[in-house]
Design an enzyme around this catalytic site. Structure first.
Site, mmCIF file in Angstrom:
data_model
loop_
_atom_site.group_PDB
_atom_site.id
_atom_site.type_symbol
_atom_site.label_atom_id
_atom_site.label_comp_id
_atom_site.label_asym_id
_atom_site.label_seq_id
_atom_site.Cartn_x
_atom_site.Cartn_y
_atom_site.Cartn_z
ATOM 1 N N GLY A 60 0.846 -1.198 0.000
ATOM 2 C CA GLY A 60 0.000 0.000 0.000
ATOM 3 C C GLY A 60 0.878 1.243 0.000
ATOM 4 O O GLY A 60 2.097 1.171 -0.232
ATOM 5 N N ALA A 116 1.915 3.244 2.415
ATOM 6 C CA ALA A 116 2.959 3.351 3.438
ATOM 7 C C ALA A 116 4.142 2.455 3.078
ATOM 8 O O ALA A 116 5.302 2.886 3.136
ATOM 9 C CB ALA A 116 2.396 2.976 4.803
ATOM 10 N N SER A 123 4.038 -8.543 -0.592
ATOM 11 C CA SER A 123 2.632 -8.214 -0.355
ATOM 12 C C SER A 123 1.751 -9.393 -0.714
ATOM 13 O O SER A 123 1.999 -10.086 -1.689
ATOM 14 C CB SER A 123 2.223 -7.019 -1.214
ATOM 15 N N GLY A 149 -9.788 12.284 -0.232
ATOM 16 C CA GLY A 149 -8.643 13.157 -0.399
ATOM 17 C C GLY A 149 -7.609 13.085 0.691
ATOM 18 O O GLY A 149 -7.668 12.257 1.588
ATOM 19 N N PHE A 195 -13.386 19.358 4.537
ATOM 20 C CA PHE A 195 -13.566 18.040 5.136
ATOM 21 C C PHE A 195 -13.923 18.234 6.608
ATOM 22 O O PHE A 195 -13.752 19.333 7.150
ATOM 23 C CB PHE A 195 -12.262 17.230 5.001
ATOM 24 N N GLN A 229 -12.496 3.868 14.504
ATOM 25 C CA GLN A 229 -13.342 4.873 13.849
ATOM 26 C C GLN A 229 -14.512 4.219 13.117
ATOM 27 O O GLN A 229 -14.320 3.267 12.369
ATOM 28 C CB GLN A 229 -12.507 5.667 12.846
ATOM 29 N N HIS A 285 -17.204 5.256 10.359
ATOM 30 C CA HIS A 285 -17.456 6.316 9.374
ATOM 31 C C HIS A 285 -18.955 6.589 9.349
ATOM 32 O O HIS A 285 -19.750 5.650 9.327
ATOM 33 C CB HIS A 285 -16.978 5.868 7.989
ATOM 34 N N LEU A 332 -18.144 2.446 1.298
ATOM 35 C CA LEU A 332 -17.978 3.827 1.738
ATOM 36 C C LEU A 332 -18.605 4.844 0.787
ATOM 37 O O LEU A 332 -18.499 4.723 -0.427
ATOM 38 C CB LEU A 332 -16.483 4.154 1.867
ATOM 39 N N GLU A 369 -16.632 11.203 2.772
ATOM 40 C CA GLU A 369 -16.923 12.463 3.462
ATOM 41 C C GLU A 369 -16.883 13.635 2.469
ATOM 42 O O GLU A 369 -17.497 14.671 2.689
ATOM 43 C CB GLU A 369 -15.846 12.649 4.539
ATOM 44 N N ARG A 398 -15.841 12.824 12.510
ATOM 45 C CA ARG A 398 -16.555 11.566 12.266
ATOM 46 C C ARG A 398 -17.158 10.950 13.513
ATOM 47 O O ARG A 398 -18.237 10.358 13.448
ATOM 48 C CB ARG A 398 -15.593 10.564 11.629
ATOM 49 N N HIS A 407 -14.550 1.739 10.122
ATOM 50 C CA HIS A 407 -13.756 2.317 9.038
ATOM 51 C C HIS A 407 -12.251 2.298 9.247
ATOM 52 O O HIS A 407 -11.499 2.065 8.303
ATOM 53 C CB HIS A 407 -14.216 3.758 8.825
ATOM 54 N N GLU A 424 -1.505 2.624 8.409
ATOM 55 C CA GLU A 424 -2.624 2.324 9.310
ATOM 56 C C GLU A 424 -2.276 1.268 10.348
ATOM 57 O O GLU A 424 -2.858 1.233 11.427
ATOM 58 C CB GLU A 424 -3.871 1.913 8.505
ATOM 59 N N ARG A 455 -9.539 10.207 14.199
ATOM 60 C CA ARG A 455 -8.784 10.718 13.054
ATOM 61 C C ARG A 455 -9.652 11.644 12.218
ATOM 62 O O ARG A 455 -10.834 11.364 11.996
ATOM 63 C CB ARG A 455 -8.346 9.533 12.182
ATOM 64 N N SER A 469 -5.189 10.246 6.971
ATOM 65 C CA SER A 469 -4.589 8.919 6.966
ATOM 66 C C SER A 469 -3.713 8.718 5.736
ATOM 67 O O SER A 469 -2.594 8.210 5.828
ATOM 68 C CB SER A 469 -5.689 7.867 7.013
ATOM 69 N N LEU A 470 -4.214 9.147 4.582
ATOM 70 C CA LEU A 470 -3.371 9.072 3.381
ATOM 71 C C LEU A 470 -2.105 9.885 3.619
ATOM 72 O O LEU A 470 -0.998 9.475 3.253
ATOM 73 C CB LEU A 470 -4.135 9.604 2.163
HETATM 74 C C1 LIG Z 1 -12.987 2.819 1.487
HETATM 75 C C2 LIG Z 1 -11.928 3.653 2.155
HETATM 76 C C3 LIG Z 1 -11.753 4.978 1.795
HETATM 77 C C4 LIG Z 1 -10.778 5.759 2.418
HETATM 78 N N1 LIG Z 1 -10.644 7.072 2.042
HETATM 79 C C5 LIG Z 1 -9.670 7.825 2.617
HETATM 80 C C6 LIG Z 1 -9.460 9.168 2.207
HETATM 81 O O1 LIG Z 1 -10.109 9.685 1.302
HETATM 82 N N2 LIG Z 1 -8.499 9.884 2.827
HETATM 83 C C7 LIG Z 1 -7.708 9.357 3.815
HETATM 84 O O2 LIG Z 1 -6.833 10.048 4.317
HETATM 85 N N3 LIG Z 1 -7.883 8.070 4.194
HETATM 86 C C8 LIG Z 1 -8.828 7.294 3.623
HETATM 87 N N4 LIG Z 1 -8.988 5.993 4.022
HETATM 88 C C9 LIG Z 1 -7.994 5.395 4.911
HETATM 89 C C10 LIG Z 1 -6.710 5.106 4.139
HETATM 90 O O3 LIG Z 1 -7.022 4.791 2.808
HETATM 91 C C11 LIG Z 1 -5.921 3.937 4.727
HETATM 92 O O4 LIG Z 1 -5.767 4.092 6.114
HETATM 93 C C12 LIG Z 1 -4.529 3.871 4.093
HETATM 94 O O5 LIG Z 1 -4.615 3.869 2.687
HETATM 95 C C13 LIG Z 1 -3.781 2.650 4.576
HETATM 96 O O6 LIG Z 1 -2.596 2.521 3.830
HETATM 97 P P1 LIG Z 1 -1.482 1.481 4.254
HETATM 98 O O7 LIG Z 1 -0.380 1.630 3.277
HETATM 99 O O8 LIG Z 1 -1.184 1.654 5.695
HETATM 100 O O9 LIG Z 1 -2.176 0.064 4.115
HETATM 101 P P2 LIG Z 1 -3.013 -0.698 2.868
HETATM 102 O O10 LIG Z 1 -3.153 0.238 1.746
HETATM 103 O O11 LIG Z 1 -4.174 -1.230 3.530
HETATM 104 O O12 LIG Z 1 -1.989 -1.786 2.455
HETATM 105 C C14 LIG Z 1 -1.693 -2.899 3.276
HETATM 106 C C15 LIG Z 1 -0.742 -3.800 2.515
HETATM 107 O O13 LIG Z 1 -0.241 -4.791 3.395
HETATM 108 C C16 LIG Z 1 -0.277 -6.051 2.764
HETATM 109 N N5 LIG Z 1 -0.371 -7.060 3.823
HETATM 110 C C17 LIG Z 1 -1.160 -7.049 4.909
HETATM 111 N N6 LIG Z 1 -0.917 -8.129 5.674
HETATM 112 C C18 LIG Z 1 0.050 -8.840 5.051
HETATM 113 C C19 LIG Z 1 0.739 -10.047 5.348
HETATM 114 N N7 LIG Z 1 0.482 -10.752 6.444
HETATM 115 N N8 LIG Z 1 1.676 -10.475 4.476
HETATM 116 C C20 LIG Z 1 1.960 -9.781 3.345
HETATM 117 N N9 LIG Z 1 1.338 -8.624 3.028
HETATM 118 C C21 LIG Z 1 0.403 -8.157 3.880
HETATM 119 C C22 LIG Z 1 -1.454 -5.991 1.827
HETATM 120 O O14 LIG Z 1 -1.285 -6.902 0.788
HETATM 121 C C23 LIG Z 1 -1.364 -4.542 1.348
HETATM 122 O O15 LIG Z 1 -0.466 -4.477 0.262
HETATM 123 C C24 LIG Z 1 -9.966 5.199 3.412
HETATM 124 C C25 LIG Z 1 -10.116 3.875 3.772
HETATM 125 C C26 LIG Z 1 -11.109 3.117 3.173
HETATM 126 C C27 LIG Z 1 -11.285 1.692 3.634
#
Ligand SMILES: Cc1cc2nc3c(=O)[nH]c(=O)nc-3n(C[C@H](O)[C@H](O)[C@H](O)COP(=O)(O)OP(=O)(O)OC[C@H]3O[C@@H](n4cnc5c(N)ncnc54)[C@H](O)[C@@H]3O)c2cc1C
Length: 569
Positions: free
Chosen positions: A12, A14, A33, A48, A118, A231, A233, A243, A246, A277, A342, A366, A377, A382-383
Site C-alpha cells: 500500500g 505506506a 505483499s 482526499g 472536510f 473509527q 465512518h 464507503l 466524506e 466523524r 472504518h 494504518e 482521526r 490517513s493518506l
Molecule cells: C474505502 C476507504 C476509503 C478511504 N478514504 C480515505 C481518504 O479519502 N483519505 C484518507 O486520508 N484516508 C482514507 N482511508 C484510509 C486510508 O485509505 C488507509 O488508512 C490507508 O490507505 C492505509 O494505507 P497502508 O499503506 O497503511 O495500508 P493498505 O493500503 O491497507 O496496504 C496494506 C498492505 O499490506 C499487505 N499485507 C497485509 N498483511 C500482510 C501479510 N500478512 N503479508 C503480506 N502482506 C500483507 C497488503 O497486501 C497490502 O499491500 C480510506 C479507507 C477506506 C477503507
C-alpha cells in the site's frame, strides 16, 4: 535462504513509500505483499489527502500550524503533538512530491491543486483526485517503485516475525501460489500492513484488511498502542457498508432523517455535516436508535441540491456505487446510509521514526500508531500519514542497516530465523491438518458481530464485558477448528485461518482497552462515563501480550502548544 537488507511488508502507500526512501538512500530493498500492490486498500481511498496549501479561496490564511491544531482537537487531545506538527509541516512537501511524480490531482482553473472542505477542519485543505484519490496516489507510487526496479514478491503472506534478543531478524512467509514456507532474513523489516477493519462486522474495508501485521507483531512481543480507538465512518451504504466519502458532505451534501430534518443542527450547530466523524456517526446512530431513521436502520445522504454537473465532476464514483448497489441515483435521489467500521487509530507502537521497541523492526501507515490521530482521526489525514511516516520509516530503517545496528543484527540472525521457521512450520502445518469440529468461518462471523455490537459506536461496562468474554471464548475454541481444503496451492482457507488466532488476540486488546478506559474520548464513547477525564485518562494505552491476555500499561501524551480544551463544533 532469501535475504534482503530491508524488507518491506505491504504494497500500500505506506509500504511503497518506505521502500522508495530506503532504496534512494542506498539500501537493497524488497517489498512483499499478499496482493498485487495496487490492490491494497489504499487504492479504495476516495475523498482526499490533507495539506495546508492555502489554494482554496476560503483557505488563504491556512497554515500547517492550523492543520496541527485541527488534528489535535479532532483527536480529542490524545494525539502526540510533536508528531502531529511533524505530520502537518511535512504535508505540503509530500503533496508536491506526489504531484511531481505525476499524481493526477483535481485542479483549479489556474492549474494549482484543488482543495475541498472536510470534517473537523477549519479550512478547505483536502487535496483530491475527484473521488478516486487513493487510486491516483497508489498508481503513482507504484510507478515510482517500478521505475527504481525494486523487487516485489506478490501474493506472499507473512505469517511470523523473527525476533530474538530484542532484535528483528526477518520474517517467515508463505508463497501463496506454491504453498511453500520461506524464511526471509533482513537487517530491517518495515510493516506497512494496513488496518484490521475486518475484525469488525459492517466494515468499509477491503476483505484483506484483517489486521494481520498488527497481530504478527503483537505475537512476536511488540506492544500495541491505543487499540480501543476504532473509527466508525458516518456514511457507508445501508446494507453492505461500501464507503460514501466524506467528500460528498465536503461538496455540500446534507444528512436528513425520516422527517426530512437536517438533524446535525442538534449535535454540531456550527460545523453541521462537517463535524468530525465520531460526533457525526453518533448523531446518525442516535437518530436511528430514537426512531427517526428509516425502517431497517438508516438515514439519507442528500446530494440532490448539488446539481448533476458538480456530482459528475467531483463525485462520479460515489454516483456509480450508489446506482449499482442501491438503485438510487444521487442526482435525483437521496442515498441510504448508516455508520460502518472504518479505521484503526491504534496499532503497532512506534515513534515518529517508525521505530518500535524491537531494534530493526519498523511500522508505518494504518498498522502503526505514532500517534497522530489520537482518539479520532480527521478525514484526509490517513493518506497523509502513509506518505509522511512511510518515508520516515524507510529513512530510519535505511540508516539503521548501514550503521552498527545493522551489523549487530547480522550476528546470530541465521540461528534466530531458523528457530522461528521451525516454530512457524509447526503452527502452519497444524492449521492445514486441523480436523476439529469448529468451523472457523463461524468463529470469524461471531467475532465480527460481537465486536460491532459490544465494542462499537456506543459502549458500556456490561456490553464490553460480554464482548471481552466472547473473545476469550473464541480463543478457547480456536484450537478445535477444522479446515476443509487441505491443498497447499493458493489455499485461502488455510491462509485465512492462519490469521484467525491473531485476529482474536487483537480483538482482545480492543475490548480490554475499552473496558479499562472509564471515560469518553473521541471515538471511544462510554454511556456509563460520558465525559472526558483528563486527570485519569489523558494517556496512551499500551498492550503487551501475555499467556493470560493483554497486560495494559499507560504512557503520557506529548503536549507541546495546545493544552486540552472542551471540544465543541
Ligand atoms: C474505502 C476507504 C476509503 C478511504 N478514504 C480515505 C481518504 O479519502 N483519505 C484518507 O486520508 N484516508 C482514507 N482511508 C484510509 C486510508 O485509505 C488507509 O488508512 C490507508 O490507505 C492505509 O494505507 P497502508 O499503506 O497503511 O495500508 P493498505 O493500503 O491497507 O496496504 C496494506 C498492505 O499490506 C499487505 N499485507 C497485509 N498483511 C500482510 C501479510 N500478512 N503479508 C503480506 N502482506 C500483507 C497488503 O497486501 C497490502 O499491500 C480510506 C479507507 C477506506 C477503507
Amino acid at each position: 535462504m532469501i535475504f534482503h537488507e530491508v524488507l518491506v511488508v505491504g504494497g500500500g502507500l505506506a509500504g511503497l513509500r518506505a521502500a522508495i526512501e530506503a532504496h534512494d538512500l542506498g539500501s537493497e530493498v524488497a517489498v512483499l505483499s499478499r496482493v498485487h500492490p495496487v490492490r491494497s486498500h489504499s487504492v479504495a481511498a476516495q475523498g482526499g489527502i490533507n495539506a495546508a496549501l492555502a489554494n482554496h479561496p476560503a483557505s488563504q490564511d491556512d497554515t500547517p500550524e492550523k492543520h496541527a491544531f485541527d488534528t489535535i482537537k479532532g483527536s480529542d487531545y490524545l494525539a502526540d503533538q510533536d508528531a502531529v506538527e511533524l505530520l502537518t509541516s511535512e504535508a505540503p512537501t509530500r503533496i508536491f512530491e506526489m504531484e511531481h511524480w505525476g499524481c493526477p490531482f483535481s485542479r483549479l482553473d489556474d492549474g494549482r491543486i484543488a482543495q475541498r472542505p472536510f470534517g473537523g477542519a477549519g479550512y478547505p485543505r483536502t487535496c483530491y483526485a475527484a473521488d478516486k484519490t487513493g487510486h491516483a496516489l497508489l498508481h503513482t507510487m507504484y510507478e515510482q517503485t517500478l521505475r527504481r526496479g525494486i523487487k516485489v514478491y506478490e501474493e506472499w503472506q507473512v505469517v511470523s516475525l523473527s525476533v530474538a534478543d530484542g532484535r528483528c531478524h526477518g520474517v517467515v512467509a508463505l508463497d501463496l501460489r506454491t504453498g511453500r514456507l520461506e524464511a526471509i532474513g533482513a537487517r530491517a523489516v518495515i510493516f506497512g500492513t494496513g488496518g484490521g477493519g475486518r475484525i469488525y462486522g459492517h466494515s468499509t474495508n477491503n476483505i484483506t484488511n484483517t489486521g494481520s501485521g498488527i497481530a504478527i507483531a503483537y505475537m512476536a512481543g511488540v506492544p500495541l498502542k491505543d487499540m480501543e480507538f476504532i473509527q466508525f465512518h458516518p456514511t457507508s451504504l445501508f446494507g453492505n457498508n461500501v464507503l460514501m466519502t466524506e467528500g460528498a458532505r465536503g461538496e455540500g451534501g446534507y444528512l436528513r432523517n425520516r422527517l426530512g430534518e437536517r438533524f446535525m443542527e442538534k449535535y454540531a450547530p456550527k460545523a453541521m455535516e462537517l463535524a468530525p466523524r465520531d460526533i457525526t456517526a453518533r448523531a446518525i446512530q442516535t437518530e436511528i436508535n430514537e426512531g427517526r431513521g428509516f425502517p431497517g436502520g438508516y438515514v439519507h445522504l442528500d446530494l440532490t441540491h448539488l446539481g448533476a454537473a458538480k456530482i459528475l465532476e467531483r463525485l462520479p464514483a460515489i454516483r456509480d456505487i450508489a446506482i449499482n448497489f442501491t438503485g438510487a441515483d444521487p442526482i435525483t435521489d437521496p442515498i441510504p446510509i448508516q455508520p460502518g467500521q472504518h479505521y484503526f487509530m491504534g496499532g503497532i507502537d512506534t515513534n515518529a521514526d517508525g521505530a518500535s521497541l524491537v531494534a530493526g523492526f519498523y511500522a508505518a501507515g494504518e498498522c502503526a500508531c505514532v500517534s497522530v490521530h489520537g482518539a479520532n482521526r480527521l478525514g484526509g489525514n490517513s493518506l497523509l500519514e502513509t506518505i509522511v511516516f512511510g518515508r520516515l520509516a524507510g529513512r530510519h530503517a535505511g540508516g539503521y542497516v548501514k550503521g552498527q545496528g545493522g551489523e549487530a543484527a547480522g550476528k546470530g540472525a541465521e540461528k534466530a530465523l531458523a528457530k522461528t521457521m521451525t516454530e512457524t512450520e509447526k503452527r502452519v502445518t497444524w492449521v492445514l491438518e486441523a480436523a476439529g469440529p469448529e468451523d472457523p468461518a463461524d468463529l470469524r462471523d461471531e467475532l465480527r458481530e460481537s465486536m460491532f455490537a459490544n465494542v462499537g459506536i456506543f459502549r458500556e461496562e456490561k456490553a464490553l464485558a460480554v464482548g471481552l468474554d466472547k473473545v476469550r471464548e473464541l480463543r478457547a475454541r480456536y484450537p478445535k477448528i477444522g479446515i476443509r481444503n487441505r491443498g497447499r496451492k493458493y489455499n485461502l482457507d488455510w491462509a485465512r485461518n492462519l490469521e484467525l488466532e491473531g485476529q482474536i488476540l487483537v480483538a482482545e486488546t480492543i475490548a480490554a482497552g475499552a473496558l479499562a478506559r472509564k471515560e469518553s474520548r473521541g471515538s471511544h464513547f462510554r454511556r456509563d462515563y460520558m465525559d472526558r477525564d483528563d486527570a485519569s485518562f489523558l494517556r496512551h494505552t499500551v498492550a503487551h501480550l501475555t499467556k493470560d491476555g493483554p497486560r495494559l500499561e499507560y504512557r503520557p501524551v506529548t503536549i507541546t502548544k495546545w493544552p486540552p480544551q472542551a471540544r465543541t463544533y
